[in-house]
Design a protein around this motif. Structure first.
Motif, PDB file in Angstrom:
ATOM      1  N   GLU A  99       6.509  -1.271   6.984  1.00  0.00           N
ATOM      2  CA  GLU A  99       7.723  -1.929   7.562  1.00  0.00           C
ATOM      3  C   GLU A  99       8.698  -2.191   6.788  1.00  0.00           C
ATOM      4  O   GLU A  99      10.040  -1.939   7.132  1.00  0.00           O
ATOM      5  CB  GLU A  99       7.293  -3.692   7.768  1.00  0.00           C
ATOM      6  CG  GLU A  99       6.328  -3.660   9.150  1.00  0.00           C
ATOM      7  CD  GLU A  99       5.854  -5.035   9.061  1.00  0.00           C
ATOM      8  OE1 GLU A  99       6.101  -5.886   8.677  1.00  0.00           O
ATOM      9  OE2 GLU A  99       4.726  -5.088   9.982  1.00  0.00           O
ATOM     10  N   ARG A 136       1.028  -2.688  -6.011  1.00  0.00           N
ATOM     11  CA  ARG A 136       1.218  -2.403  -4.364  1.00  0.00           C
ATOM     12  C   ARG A 136       0.238  -1.473  -3.803  1.00  0.00           C
ATOM     13  O   ARG A 136       0.167  -0.280  -4.245  1.00  0.00           O
ATOM     14  CB  ARG A 136       2.449  -2.442  -4.219  1.00  0.00           C
ATOM     15  CG  ARG A 136       3.174  -3.629  -4.887  1.00  0.00           C
ATOM     16  CD  ARG A 136       4.819  -3.477  -4.681  1.00  0.00           C
ATOM     17  NE  ARG A 136       5.337  -4.958  -4.963  1.00  0.00           N
ATOM     18  CZ  ARG A 136       6.705  -5.246  -5.241  1.00  0.00           C
ATOM     19  NH1 ARG A 136       7.497  -4.218  -5.230  1.00  0.00           N
ATOM     20  NH2 ARG A 136       6.906  -6.295  -5.562  1.00  0.00           N
ATOM     21  N   LEU A 170       5.734  -8.420  -2.367  1.00  0.00           N
ATOM     22  CA  LEU A 170       4.236  -7.716  -2.290  1.00  0.00           C
ATOM     23  C   LEU A 170       3.746  -7.885  -3.849  1.00  0.00           C
ATOM     24  O   LEU A 170       4.403  -7.726  -4.718  1.00  0.00           O
ATOM     25  CB  LEU A 170       4.180  -6.375  -1.692  1.00  0.00           C
ATOM     26  CG  LEU A 170       4.719  -5.818  -0.377  1.00  0.00           C
ATOM     27  CD1 LEU A 170       4.659  -4.206  -0.084  1.00  0.00           C
ATOM     28  CD2 LEU A 170       4.098  -6.631   0.632  1.00  0.00           C
ATOM     29  N   SER A 206      -0.078   0.017   3.043  1.00  0.00           N
ATOM     30  CA  SER A 206      -0.359  -1.237   3.654  1.00  0.00           C
ATOM     31  C   SER A 206       0.718  -1.194   4.946  1.00  0.00           C
ATOM     32  O   SER A 206       1.869  -0.534   4.810  1.00  0.00           O
ATOM     33  CB  SER A 206      -0.189  -2.497   2.717  1.00  0.00           C
ATOM     34  OG  SER A 206       1.181  -2.817   2.265  1.00  0.00           O
ATOM     35  N   GLU A 246       2.487  -3.588   5.539  1.00  0.00           N
ATOM     36  CA  GLU A 246       3.766  -4.292   5.126  1.00  0.00           C
ATOM     37  C   GLU A 246       4.755  -3.225   4.442  1.00  0.00           C
ATOM     38  O   GLU A 246       6.075  -3.337   4.533  1.00  0.00           O
ATOM     39  CB  GLU A 246       3.537  -5.479   4.121  1.00  0.00           C
ATOM     40  CG  GLU A 246       2.929  -6.720   4.883  1.00  0.00           C
ATOM     41  CD  GLU A 246       1.134  -6.427   5.088  1.00  0.00           C
ATOM     42  OE1 GLU A 246       0.836  -5.268   4.408  1.00  0.00           O
ATOM     43  OE2 GLU A 246       0.594  -7.241   5.412  1.00  0.00           O
ATOM     44  N   TYR A 247       3.965  -2.414   3.530  1.00  0.00           N
ATOM     45  CA  TYR A 247       4.916  -1.528   2.779  1.00  0.00           C
ATOM     46  C   TYR A 247       5.599  -0.634   3.830  1.00  0.00           C
ATOM     47  O   TYR A 247       6.733  -0.260   3.579  1.00  0.00           O
ATOM     48  CB  TYR A 247       3.974  -0.589   2.023  1.00  0.00           C
ATOM     49  CG  TYR A 247       4.411   0.470   1.166  1.00  0.00           C
ATOM     50  CD1 TYR A 247       4.713   0.032  -0.341  1.00  0.00           C
ATOM     51  CD2 TYR A 247       5.068   1.473   1.531  1.00  0.00           C
ATOM     52  CE1 TYR A 247       5.229   0.979  -1.161  1.00  0.00           C
ATOM     53  CE2 TYR A 247       5.573   2.568   0.888  1.00  0.00           C
ATOM     54  CZ  TYR A 247       5.624   2.223  -0.545  1.00  0.00           C
ATOM     55  OH  TYR A 247       6.241   3.314  -1.370  1.00  0.00           O
TER      56      TYR A 247
END
Ligand SMILES: Nc1ncnc2c1ncn2[C@@H]1O[C@H](COP(=O)(O)OP(=O)(O)OP(=O)(O)O)[C@@H](O)[C@H]1O
Ligand SMILES: [Mg+2]
Length: 256
Positions: free
Chosen positions: A241, A232, A228, A236, A238-239
């Motif tokens: 996950e 950051r 990322l 999000s 993605e974070y």
């Protein structure tokens, strides 16, 4: 070939194991650690208390010898401490009897005065301590003392920095600030950083890659690539996950 494979290897651990003799018994602490850290990379070592994180830093820092395997930096086996590489611990490392300026200047005594002064001023500015040069540690907040500690490490232009839970004693807001400060400085200086933490969020906020350890004897459970951009977005998907994956690897359920 991956981007990382193209980068130059800085630190390598090859089959590193460590056991201690403890009151007649043998305590296996680290088992067969293989890891390559690229030049300029920011790597977090994440794992439960007692899994051997500090021991691994002591080995790469040259203060402990591995029981098996070897560690190299720039292809040269580590056999003892080296002034080009520095440790940052919690705030307790700074000298209470010396001002912020003198604490930072300690490692620069061999340099001519003008050069020393220029470096100390530059690192003081870098960590945001301008105006507090002559303050003594007891006159500084916990976060400011930690800035002195970081500045003292940066002042010697280290190529590798070992950080062992450096922000562990700070309150959560100061920790957040210090994390973004350390990232800003690292983006400027591009030292190779090995950063020990047992804080999942901290590791995702700062690392390029996170090496997750099993409980003692510490083995590499998995290496998680964060991927990322900085700064950051902590909200999000993605974070989230990555966070779930790390908790899974650590064997903890964080959903309540
Ligand atoms: N010098 C030593 N002699 C004997 N045993 C040691 C020594 N140093 C560490 N150990 C043991 O090795 C194990 C790992 O310790 P280490 O400090 O590396 O863990 P850690 O992962 O850094 O834990 P924490 O997150 O609590 O700091 C512990 O069980 C500790 O008792
Ligand atoms: Mg430790």
């Amino acid at each position: 070939m991956s981007e990382r494979a193209k980068q130059r290897a800085k630190v390598t651990f090859e089959g590193v194991s460590k056991s201690f003799d403890q009151r007649g018994g043998i305590l296996d602490v680290l088992e067969d650690i293989d890891l390559t850290v690229a030049d300029g990379e920011f790597v977090c070592l994440l794992g439960p208390s007692g899994c051997g994180k500090s021991t691994l830093l002591n080995i790469v820092g040259g203060f402990e010898r591995p029981t098996a395997g070897r560690v190299t930096i720039d292809g040269v086996e580590v056999e003892g401490p080296d002034a080009r590489r520095v440790f940052v611990f919690q705030e307790y490392g700074i000298f209470p009897w010396a001002s912020a300026w003198d604490n930072i200047a300690l490692g620069l005594r061999h340099l001519p005065r003008s050069e020393r002064e220029e470096i100390v001023q530059r690192t003081i500015d870098m960590v945001g301590l301008s105006g507090f040069e002559s303050a003594y540690p007891m006159e500084l907040s916990g976060g400011m003392k930690q800035r002195v500690e970081v500045a003292r490490a940066l002042a010697v232009s280290p190529d590798v920095i070992y950080m062992d839970e450096p922000f562990g004693a700070l309150d959560s807001l100061t920790r957040l600030t210090m994390r973004s400060e350390i990232i800003r400085i690292w983006q400027q200086e591009r030292n190779t950083i090995l950063f020990v933490t047992h804080d999942v969020d901290e590791s995702i906020q700062i690392a390029d890659r996170i090496v997750v350890f099993t409980p003692r004897p510490g083995r590499v459970a998995e290496i998680v690539e964060v991927g990322l951009e900085h700064p950051r977005d902590l909200g999000s998907p993605e974070y989230g996950e990555i966070k779930n994956r790390l908790y899974e690897l650590l064997g903890v359920r964080h959903v309540i």
